[in-house]
Motif scaffolding. Structure first.
Motif, PDB file in Angstrom:
ATOM      1  N   LEU A  53       0.839  -1.199   0.000  1.00 27.81           N
ATOM      2  CA  LEU A  53       0.000   0.000   0.000  1.00 27.81           C
ATOM      3  C   LEU A  53       0.874   1.251   0.000  1.00 27.81           C
ATOM      4  N   MET A  54       1.898   1.271   0.870  1.00 24.99           N
ATOM      5  CA  MET A  54       2.792   2.432   0.929  1.00 24.99           C
ATOM      6  C   MET A  54       3.633   2.554  -0.334  1.00 24.99           C
ATOM      7  N   ASN A  55       4.056   1.422  -0.871  1.00 24.37           N
ATOM      8  CA  ASN A  55       4.822   1.456  -2.127  1.00 24.37           C
ATOM      9  C   ASN A  55       3.988   2.035  -3.262  1.00 24.37           C
ATOM     10  N   GLY A  56       2.679   1.751  -3.229  1.00 20.23           N
ATOM     11  CA  GLY A  56       1.794   2.305  -4.239  1.00 20.23           C
ATOM     12  C   GLY A  56       1.767   3.822  -4.216  1.00 20.23           C
ATOM     13  N   VAL A  57       1.947   4.389  -3.029  1.00 15.79           N
ATOM     14  CA  VAL A  57       2.006   5.849  -2.902  1.00 15.79           C
ATOM     15  C   VAL A  57       3.365   6.369  -3.370  1.00 15.79           C
ATOM     16  N   SER A  58       4.440   5.677  -2.966  1.00 19.47           N
ATOM     17  CA  SER A  58       5.788   6.146  -3.332  1.00 19.47           C
ATOM     18  C   SER A  58       6.051   6.019  -4.825  1.00 19.47           C
ATOM     19  N   GLN A  59       5.403   5.055  -5.483  1.00 16.77           N
ATOM     20  CA  GLN A  59       5.631   4.858  -6.920  1.00 16.77           C
ATOM     21  C   GLN A  59       5.089   6.009  -7.765  1.00 16.77           C
ATOM     22  N   ILE A  60       4.337   6.907  -7.172  1.00 16.15           N
ATOM     23  CA  ILE A  60       3.906   8.107  -7.889  1.00 16.15           C
ATOM     24  C   ILE A  60       5.135   8.869  -8.386  1.00 16.15           C
ATOM     25  N   PHE A  61       6.205   8.821  -7.597  1.00  7.56           N
ATOM     26  CA  PHE A  61       7.475   9.433  -7.982  1.00  7.56           C
ATOM     27  C   PHE A  61       8.478   8.391  -8.492  1.00  7.56           C
ATOM     28  N   LEU A  62       7.981   7.217  -8.899  1.00 10.20           N
ATOM     29  CA  LEU A  62       8.804   6.139  -9.437  1.00 10.20           C
ATOM     30  C   LEU A  62       9.830   5.632  -8.429  1.00 10.20           C
ATOM     31  N   ILE A  63       9.459   5.646  -7.159  1.00 12.57           N
ATOM     32  CA  ILE A  63      10.345   5.164  -6.098  1.00 12.57           C
ATOM     33  C   ILE A  63       9.638   4.039  -5.352  1.00 12.57           C
ATOM     34  N   ASN A  64      10.363   2.957  -5.105  1.00 15.94           N
ATOM     35  CA  ASN A  64       9.797   1.788  -4.428  1.00 15.94           C
ATOM     36  C   ASN A  64      10.287   1.761  -2.984  1.00 15.94           C
ATOM     37  N   SER A  65       9.575   2.459  -2.102  1.00 18.12           N
ATOM     38  CA  SER A  65       9.996   2.544  -0.703  1.00 18.12           C
ATOM     39  C   SER A  65       8.791   2.820   0.179  1.00 18.12           C
ATOM     40  N   CYS A  85      -5.925   8.884  -1.116  1.00 20.42           N
ATOM     41  CA  CYS A  85      -4.686   8.324  -1.669  1.00 20.42           C
ATOM     42  C   CYS A  85      -4.471   6.902  -1.163  1.00 20.42           C
ATOM     43  N   ALA A  86      -4.623   6.714   0.150  1.00 21.48           N
ATOM     44  CA  ALA A  86      -4.455   5.381   0.730  1.00 21.48           C
ATOM     45  C   ALA A  86      -5.516   4.419   0.205  1.00 21.48           C
ATOM     46  N   LEU A  87      -6.756   4.899   0.097  1.00 23.32           N
ATOM     47  CA  LEU A  87      -7.835   4.042  -0.416  1.00 23.32           C
ATOM     48  C   LEU A  87      -7.592   3.667  -1.877  1.00 23.32           C
ATOM     49  N   GLY A  88      -7.090   4.623  -2.658  1.00 21.44           N
ATOM     50  CA  GLY A  88      -6.800   4.341  -4.063  1.00 21.44           C
ATOM     51  C   GLY A  88      -5.719   3.288  -4.219  1.00 21.44           C
ATOM     52  N   SER A  89      -4.652   3.420  -3.429  1.00 20.62           N
ATOM     53  CA  SER A  89      -3.574   2.431  -3.482  1.00 20.62           C
ATOM     54  C   SER A  89      -4.079   1.062  -3.046  1.00 20.62           C
ATOM     55  N   ALA A  90      -4.885   1.036  -1.981  1.00 22.67           N
ATOM     56  CA  ALA A  90      -5.451  -0.229  -1.501  1.00 22.67           C
ATOM     57  C   ALA A  90      -6.377  -0.853  -2.542  1.00 22.67           C
ATOM     58  N   ALA A  91      -7.176  -0.027  -3.206  1.00 22.45           N
ATOM     59  CA  ALA A  91      -8.087  -0.540  -4.231  1.00 22.45           C
ATOM     60  C   ALA A  91      -7.309  -1.150  -5.393  1.00 22.45           C
ATOM     61  N   GLY A  92      -6.186  -0.527  -5.749  1.00 18.38           N
ATOM     62  CA  GLY A  92      -5.340  -1.082  -6.802  1.00 18.38           C
ATOM     63  C   GLY A  92      -4.825  -2.460  -6.451  1.00 18.38           C
ATOM     64  N   ILE A  93      -4.445  -2.633  -5.182  1.00 22.77           N
ATOM     65  CA  ILE A  93      -3.972  -3.937  -4.707  1.00 22.77           C
ATOM     66  C   ILE A  93      -5.091  -4.972  -4.788  1.00 22.77           C
ATOM     67  N   ILE A  94      -6.271  -4.607  -4.305  1.00 24.56           N
ATOM     68  CA  ILE A  94      -7.412  -5.534  -4.301  1.00 24.56           C
ATOM     69  C   ILE A  94      -7.789  -5.949  -5.720  1.00 24.56           C
ATOM     70  N   LEU A  95      -7.866  -4.988  -6.629  1.00 26.45           N
ATOM     71  CA  LEU A  95      -8.228  -5.294  -8.013  1.00 26.45           C
ATOM     72  C   LEU A  95      -7.159  -6.150  -8.684  1.00 26.45           C
ATOM     73  N   ALA A  96      -5.908  -5.862  -8.392  1.00 32.41           N
ATOM     74  CA  ALA A  96      -4.821  -6.637  -8.996  1.00 32.41           C
ATOM     75  C   ALA A  96      -4.858  -8.092  -8.547  1.00 32.41           C
TER      76      ALA A  96
END
Length: 296
Positions: free
Chosen positions: A166-178, A200-211
């Protein structure tokens, strides 16, 4: 001294504007996250590129006395900093790469202005598409590719790996995996607007669930590659453009399926999807809702 202070504040606002936040403190936390995240993974060059792109895209507006109001709000810098993160990620550390980074970043405010003129008639704006187009253009330069940063292969899913994803999904906005970087980004959003942090957190979580629901690669999921586009869409629709929760959720779902489609199409021409799914999905929702208002 006053001019220096204004310029520094513009740089910080430009960093925050990547997630629509016109806030100096948010920008400072975002920059801190970029530096820490890139240092942790041995890619400090990404942080250097981010600063170079941010400065190169902001300075021309002041030197040429064109778009100074946008520059003060950070609107000239956000595409530049993304270009600065992208080119060192994809390409090797060469003089040609740095030249391309500076030139393309400097072009981004003008491309944004050029795109906004026709798009405003549709009730939309360029968002991060100048960054996308200019980064795609860089792939035409035949630059040497960067050495891939090793990523840990995930064999089993735990609560810890999901939280990191979930946190990586937020950091990847800047192409960083952390995940630490992602946490700092969320904190920056929280300072500016708690709703933006939640969406933002809900969007990242939703991406994980859909994936997971559509059996995507587990390692890509936990590395946040399915989270950053839905996170951006969620911030845009849920916070900036003040759409309903239902429309925001629809936008997130559309974003995911556009990302899946582009993941199959774009590799055929050798370019990454970047934030294109976010832009396209957000445009779709905004155009539909603006037409509905006109009809009413």
């Amino acid at each position: 001294m006053k001019n220096t202070s204004i310029f520094c504040r513009s740089l910080l606002r430009g960093t925050g504007q990547v997630m629509f936040m016109d806030n100096v403190n948010t920008g400072a936390l975002f920059l801190t996250g970029i530096i820490i995240g890139s240092w942790m993974y041995g890619t400090v060059i990404v942080a250097v590129g981010a600063m170079a792109g941010l400065i190169a895209s902001t300075i021309p507006a002041y030197l040429l006395h064109k778009g100074e109001k946008d520059a003060d709000q950070g609107l000239c810098g956000y595409n530049g900093i993304l270009i600065g993160c992208a080119l060192p990620t994809f390409f090797a550390d060469t003089l040609f790469m740095w030249t391309a980074l500076i030139v393309l970043s400097a072009m981004s405010p003008w491309l944004r202005e050029l795109m906004n003129k026709p798009l405003k008639h549709l009730g939309i704006n360029a968002l991060t598409f100048p960054f996308i187009l200019l980064t795609w253009l860089s792939f035409c330069f035949a630059l040497p590719t960067a050495t891939s940063v090793p990523t840990e292969t995930v064999h089993g899913i735990t609560v810890s790996s999901l939280a990191e994803g979930l946190m990586n999904g937020v950091s990847q906005i800047f192409l960083i995996n952390s995940y630490i970087c992602g946490a700092l980004f969320l904190l920056g959003l929280l300072i500016a607007d708690w709703r933006a942090a939640v969406w933002c957190a809900l969007g990242s979580a939703a991406g994980i669930i859909l994936a997971f629901a559509f059996s995507q690669d587990t390692t890509a999921i936990t590395n946040g590659l399915y989270g950053f586009n839905p996170a951006l869409t969620a911030i845009a629709l849920g916070t900036v453009f003040r759409k309903s929760a239902m429309l925001t959720i629809v936008g997130i779902i559309i974003t995911f399926f556009i990302q899946i489609a582009l993941a199959h199409l774009l590799p055929q021409v050798g370019i990454p999807g970047l934030t294109a799914p976010f832009c396209i999905a957000t445009w779709i929702i905004l155009v539909i809702t603006s037409k509905r208002k006109v009809n009413e």
